[in-house]
Design an enzyme around this catalytic site. Sequence first.
Site, PDB file in Angstrom:
ATOM      1  CB  CYS A 152       2.491   9.728  -1.595  1.00  0.00           C
ATOM      2  SG  CYS A 152       1.169   8.312  -1.699  1.00  0.00           S
TER       3      CYS A 152
ATOM      4  CG  HIS B 111      -1.540   9.264  -6.154  1.00  0.00           C
ATOM      5  ND1 HIS B 111      -2.352   7.916  -5.975  1.00  0.00           N
ATOM      6  CD2 HIS B 111      -0.631   8.752  -5.081  1.00  0.00           C
ATOM      7  CE1 HIS B 111      -1.567   7.167  -4.991  1.00  0.00           C
ATOM      8  NE2 HIS B 111      -0.536   7.817  -4.486  1.00  0.00           N
TER       9      HIS B 111
HETATM   10  P1  NAD Z   1       7.014  -1.950   0.045  1.00  0.00           P
HETATM   11  O1  NAD Z   1       6.006  -3.128   0.398  1.00  0.00           O
HETATM   12  O2  NAD Z   1       7.584  -1.478  -1.212  1.00  0.00           O
HETATM   13  O3  NAD Z   1       8.142  -2.077   0.979  1.00  0.00           O
HETATM   14  C1  NAD Z   1       8.147  -2.719   2.483  1.00  0.00           C
HETATM   15  C2  NAD Z   1       9.290  -3.315   2.779  1.00  0.00           C
HETATM   16  O4  NAD Z   1       9.352  -3.861   4.082  1.00  0.00           O
HETATM   17  C3  NAD Z   1       9.371  -4.698   1.717  1.00  0.00           C
HETATM   18  O5  NAD Z   1      10.739  -4.812   1.295  1.00  0.00           O
HETATM   19  C4  NAD Z   1       9.148  -5.884   2.740  1.00  0.00           C
HETATM   20  O6  NAD Z   1       9.695  -6.596   2.333  1.00  0.00           O
HETATM   21  C5  NAD Z   1       9.639  -5.249   4.034  1.00  0.00           C
HETATM   22  N1  NAD Z   1       8.685  -6.060   5.272  1.00  0.00           N
HETATM   23  C6  NAD Z   1       7.649  -6.375   5.323  1.00  0.00           C
HETATM   24  N2  NAD Z   1       7.436  -7.002   6.581  1.00  0.00           N
HETATM   25  C7  NAD Z   1       8.529  -6.493   7.307  1.00  0.00           C
HETATM   26  C8  NAD Z   1       9.015  -6.909   8.758  1.00  0.00           C
HETATM   27  N3  NAD Z   1       8.047  -7.660   9.357  1.00  0.00           N
HETATM   28  N4  NAD Z   1      10.240  -6.585   9.095  1.00  0.00           N
HETATM   29  C9  NAD Z   1      10.804  -5.905   8.116  1.00  0.00           C
HETATM   30  N5  NAD Z   1      10.754  -5.468   6.910  1.00  0.00           N
HETATM   31  C10 NAD Z   1       9.356  -6.019   6.305  1.00  0.00           C
HETATM   32  O7  NAD Z   1       6.143  -0.804   0.807  1.00  0.00           O
HETATM   33  P2  NAD Z   1       6.401   0.744   0.528  1.00  0.00           P
HETATM   34  O8  NAD Z   1       5.480   1.160  -0.620  1.00  0.00           O
HETATM   35  O9  NAD Z   1       7.664   1.176   0.491  1.00  0.00           O
HETATM   36  O10 NAD Z   1       5.562   1.588   1.885  1.00  0.00           O
HETATM   37  C11 NAD Z   1       6.294   1.547   3.149  1.00  0.00           C
HETATM   38  C12 NAD Z   1       5.463   2.631   3.919  1.00  0.00           C
HETATM   39  O11 NAD Z   1       5.465   3.886   3.130  1.00  0.00           O
HETATM   40  C13 NAD Z   1       3.886   2.345   4.169  1.00  0.00           C
HETATM   41  O12 NAD Z   1       3.695   2.732   5.404  1.00  0.00           O
HETATM   42  C14 NAD Z   1       3.365   2.936   3.130  1.00  0.00           C
HETATM   43  O13 NAD Z   1       1.826   3.386   3.401  1.00  0.00           O
HETATM   44  C15 NAD Z   1       4.276   4.270   2.936  1.00  0.00           C
HETATM   45  N6  NAD Z   1       4.158   4.713   1.954  1.00  0.00           N
HETATM   46  C16 NAD Z   1       3.975   4.504   0.603  1.00  0.00           C
HETATM   47  C17 NAD Z   1       4.076   5.131  -0.442  1.00  0.00           C
HETATM   48  C18 NAD Z   1       4.063   4.142  -1.952  1.00  0.00           C
HETATM   49  O14 NAD Z   1       3.416   4.938  -2.942  1.00  0.00           O
HETATM   50  N7  NAD Z   1       4.618   3.064  -2.104  1.00  0.00           N
HETATM   51  C19 NAD Z   1       3.971   6.537  -0.535  1.00  0.00           C
HETATM   52  C20 NAD Z   1       4.427   7.222   0.680  1.00  0.00           C
HETATM   53  C21 NAD Z   1       4.168   6.392   1.996  1.00  0.00           C
END
Ligand code: NAD
Length: 342
Positions: A141, A221
């Site tokens: 992000c 942010h």
């Molecule tokens: P999150 O924790 O909200 O969602 C991740 C999901 O994956 C959860 O539902 C979790 O239960 C599931 N999960 C965990 N282990 C798993 C597995 N082994 N198999 C299948 N599902 C599994 O995380 P998020 O914030 O959505 O982040 C996801 C990605 O996006 C990360 O790489 C993060 O760095 C990136 N990201 C996050 C944001 C943010 O601010 N939230 C912004 C941009 C990018």
Amino acid sequence: MTVKIGINGYGTIGKRIASAIMKVSGLELVGVVKRSPDYGALQAHKQGLALYAPDEESAKKFEKAGLPVKGTLKELLGEVDLIVDSTPGGVGAKYKPLYEEHGVKAIYQGGEKADVAEVSFSSLCNYEEAIGRNSVRVVSCNTTGLLRVICTLNKVFGVEKVRATIIRRAADPKEVKRGPVNSIVLNPPKLPSHHAIDVKSVLPWLDIWTSAVVVPTTLMHVHNLIVYLKRDASREDVIEALKQAPRIMLVSSEASGIKSTAQLVEAAREVRPRYDIPELVIFEDSIHIEGRELVFFQAVHQESIVVPENIDAIKAMMSLERDPVKAIQDTDSLLGVSKSLW
Ligand code: NAD
């Protein structure tokens, strides 16, 4: 041609990408992989989404909770052309061999290291590099926010170098176990922060340094940027360039009274589902230029800013659209990405 897509990891990012995919004609969301039954799984089920579990063991947890799944991740991979991995940072890399084994194209998110995919991606900078690729990583992000404005300014004025301070939100609103609750934490204490390195995964030529602190807020942010332009520009020139750019929203405190992330989110709550702000918000009054040294503040809604880039990445990888301008315009009009919240 309909592109069949699966989502592995249905959390903050995964559920938003799912909603976006369902708005794009030619894309079919076959199913989403949820690890355990919870309110997210119940809501996905209620929306009519097909639920899959990562493996048999997880599938049993769903059965026990009375929420049957359609199959496992392996079965989903047998049905799709492309998987969007939105599992927590580092987990996507572990799934990579499985995706490859099934011959399925994969999009990874910014929590993965750059070497997980053939290309690190940001639509306004390098859309063309993702065309036809088998794996693409949509940068994080903060990096998306930095790259949108850097590539916009570079196109119009040329960018010599960038110095930026990232004021990071501590956690997403749903995260009950993360802090800090009462501190400002250097992130990391030794410079540069990883954001400069991540920007270079898309723009390797750029001279950029970043530092970061984490503060106790969940909303957005904020970045403070100093951009050294290659040619002289007036404040008006910069504002005009930003007004013309897609996915960048200028917010003037004079007109709106907005001078904080809380007020931005409050405005978004009136008009946006989940109060999402996928646009990069630049605080217009903060734009200041002396010679070629440009300074301003911008805000990034971490939960939604990468969603349009994920849709563009699908279009590029599946060669659905080769022209970045058309791809971006189409994505933005379908997702309601706009230049104003009112
Ligand atoms: P999150 O924790 O909200 O969602 C991740 C999901 O994956 C959860 O539902 C979790 O239960 C599931 N999960 C965990 N282990 C798993 C597995 N082994 N198999 C299948 N599902 C599994 O995380 P998020 O914030 O959505 O982040 C996801 C990605 O996006 C990360 O790489 C993060 O760095 C990136 N990201 C996050 C944001 C943010 O601010 N939230 C912004 C941009 C990018």
